[in-house]
Structure formats: structure tokens, C-alpha cells
Enzyme design. Sequence first.
Site, PDB file in Angstrom:
ATOM      1  N   ASP A   1       8.297  -5.595  17.348  1.00 10.87           N
ATOM      2  CA  ASP A   1       8.027  -6.176  16.036  1.00 10.87           C
ATOM      3  C   ASP A   1       9.133  -5.871  15.027  1.00 10.87           C
ATOM      4  O   ASP A   1      10.013  -5.044  15.271  1.00 10.87           O
ATOM      5  CB  ASP A   1       6.664  -5.689  15.515  1.00 10.87           C
ATOM      6  CG  ASP A   1       6.387  -4.214  15.826  1.00 10.87           C
ATOM      7  OD1 ASP A   1       7.351  -3.479  16.071  1.00 10.87           O
ATOM      8  OD2 ASP A   1       5.209  -3.833  15.829  1.00 10.87           O
TER       9      ASP A   1
ATOM     10  N   HIS B   1      -4.531  -1.364  16.472  1.00  8.52           N
ATOM     11  CA  HIS B   1      -3.493  -2.383  16.691  1.00  8.52           C
ATOM     12  C   HIS B   1      -2.457  -1.921  17.717  1.00  8.52           C
ATOM     13  O   HIS B   1      -2.196  -0.732  17.872  1.00  8.52           O
ATOM     14  CB  HIS B   1      -2.845  -2.863  15.382  1.00  8.52           C
ATOM     15  CG  HIS B   1      -1.898  -1.910  14.725  1.00  8.52           C
ATOM     16  ND1 HIS B   1      -1.760  -1.824  13.351  1.00  8.52           N
ATOM     17  CD2 HIS B   1      -1.012  -1.009  15.222  1.00  8.52           C
ATOM     18  CE1 HIS B   1      -0.842  -0.930  13.062  1.00  8.52           C
ATOM     19  NE2 HIS B   1      -0.373  -0.418  14.170  1.00  8.52           N
TER      20      HIS B   1
ATOM     21  N   ASN C   1      -6.311   1.513  13.462  1.00  3.60           N
ATOM     22  CA  ASN C   1      -7.330   0.456  13.588  1.00  3.60           C
ATOM     23  C   ASN C   1      -7.300  -0.184  14.983  1.00  3.60           C
ATOM     24  O   ASN C   1      -7.947  -1.196  15.210  1.00  3.60           O
ATOM     25  CB  ASN C   1      -7.113  -0.613  12.513  1.00  3.60           C
ATOM     26  CG  ASN C   1      -5.727  -1.254  12.586  1.00  3.60           C
ATOM     27  OD1 ASN C   1      -4.959  -0.975  13.502  1.00  3.60           O
ATOM     28  ND2 ASN C   1      -5.416  -2.104  11.634  1.00  3.60           N
TER      29      ASN C   1
HETATM   30  C1  F6R Z   1       5.661  -0.073  16.100  1.00  2.00           C
HETATM   31  C2  F6R Z   1       4.376  -0.693  16.373  1.00  2.00           C
HETATM   32  C3  F6R Z   1       3.084  -0.092  15.884  1.00  2.00           C
HETATM   33  C4  F6R Z   1       3.038   1.432  15.988  1.00  2.00           C
HETATM   34  C5  F6R Z   1       1.702   1.964  15.460  1.00  2.00           C
HETATM   35  C6  F6R Z   1       1.659   3.484  15.477  1.00  2.00           C
HETATM   36  O1  F6R Z   1       6.698  -0.841  16.656  1.00  2.00           O
HETATM   37  O2  F6R Z   1       4.341  -1.716  16.956  1.00  2.00           O
HETATM   38  O3  F6R Z   1       2.022  -0.643  16.630  1.00  2.00           O
HETATM   39  O4  F6R Z   1       3.220   1.806  17.316  1.00  2.00           O
HETATM   40  O5  F6R Z   1       1.499   1.516  14.165  1.00  2.00           O
HETATM   41  O6  F6R Z   1       2.599   3.951  14.559  1.00  2.00           O
HETATM   42  P1  F6R Z   1       3.033   5.487  14.511  1.00  2.00           P
HETATM   43  O7  F6R Z   1       3.724   5.771  15.785  1.00  2.00           O
HETATM   44  O8  F6R Z   1       3.987   5.577  13.338  1.00  2.00           O
HETATM   45  O9  F6R Z   1       1.778   6.271  14.322  1.00  2.00           O
END
Ligand code: F6R
Length: 241
Positions: A67, A137, A135
Amino acid sequence: MNIKIFETSEQLDNYAAELYVNLIASKPNAVLGMATGSTPIGIYDKIIESYKNKKVSFSGVTTYNLDEYVGLTPDNDQSYAYFMNKHLFSHIDIPQEQTHLPNGIAENMEEECRRYDALIASSPADIQLLGLGHNGHIGFNEPDDNLSFGTHIVKLQEETRDANARFFSSIEEVPTHALTMGVGSIMKAKTILLVVRGSDKARIVKEALTGPITTKVPASLLQTHQQVIVLLDREAGRMLG
Ligand code: F6R
């Protein structure tokens, strides 16, 4: 699912880095799906260490990131392009043209999504690294009634903007939209490596791995993938039986 829980984050990082070193040793032109955020940083550090110790070369490797924020140029220090250069690409021997991210400043976002999908389709990932949002994702596929198959533009949930505000000087600076690979593309990876750390994610880890498969918890879809490796630190895994 193959779930491993590690006593320390460093053990997790070493395990994951070794997985990459072994994959690239057996397939020097491996295709890697990459993630940003705080979760992969320790793994990238260990991969860099392995590269410096001449255990691995990335000269034949291709990468695709999950992303990118909409509206941030690659030289903006909050963009994911900048993140990848800072935390990995600038330290290893991967040619720049073999690294790919969605272009968050493309003039035509629809075209950009199709361009990225075509690229991914031309070389599916051998391994897709994923972090997990509070959440549920994965990438920026937020909980919803429907999930998208391919790359698309997404309005970030306030919870996600809040969680990511720690990287910005104020919440206002956090972009409202992002481009993300869809769950369809993510699920096409031969192996999925889901990494989660911290007790604040213990509840969503349990829900995603053992709860119902639902678009309201996008990571729960991973339960239907044939080859998922889950790496958790002790805190993230504490609610699993
Ligand atoms: C990042 C991504 C997100 C993160 C998720 C967890 O490229 O796609 O899905 O993996 O938001 O973020 P962190 O690792 O900062 O807790």
C-alpha cells in the site's frame, strides 16, 4: 495455519529473516510482498544484517508493497516509498527498478490501480508479509460489508488514522486515503507471513485466527489460505489457548 509464538521480538525477527534468506537461497528470483508500519522493522534489520554478512543477495529479487498513502510523494518522509528505502532497500543490493509500490500521486488513480494489478498478476508473490491492524485490516483493507479483490483506493478509518498518527507530527497530517492491494491479490501469494506484536493486538489476533470468517475482520479471510505462517510475540499470542 502454522502459528509460532516467540518469547522475544528478537527471536521472532531472527526466525523471519532466516525464512527470507532460505527462500532466496533456493529461489534467487523470488517475488516478495512487502509491508510497512512498525511490525516489519525488526525483521528488515535482521535481513540487512544477513545481507551484510553475505548470506543473501537481492539482485534477482522483485518486491511489491501492499500500500501507499494517497497524496504523498516518494520523497515525503511519511510515504511508504520513503519508508521502504530507509528501512530496507537502500541497505541491500536490490535494483530500484525491481521494487514496486502503488503510486500515491498518480494523476489517474483508476489507471494506477489497474497498472499495479497487472504488475502483480505478472509475478505473484512467493511470500507476502502482513502486519495486522487493531480493527483486523490487512494492507489497508478495512472492515466493511464487502472487500475488494484488486488494488483500490480506500478511505482510512479514523481508528487507522489515529493508530498511524504516531508517525506524523499531528493527526491532521495523516492522509485520509490510501491505495492498497485488494484481498484477492494478497490471497494469491503462495505463502502468507502474518506477523503481530504487542498485547494491544491480542484480542484481534484471537478474533482473526479463531473467530468467524467475515469481511468485518479482513484478516479472518486468511483462515481460508492454504499456506499461512503466523509469527507472534508472547503478548500478541496471549489470548490463544
Ligand atoms: C502496512 C500495512 C498495514 C499495517 C498495519 C499494522 O503496509 O499494510 O496493514 O501492517 O496497520 O501496522 P503496525 O505494524 O504499524 O502496527
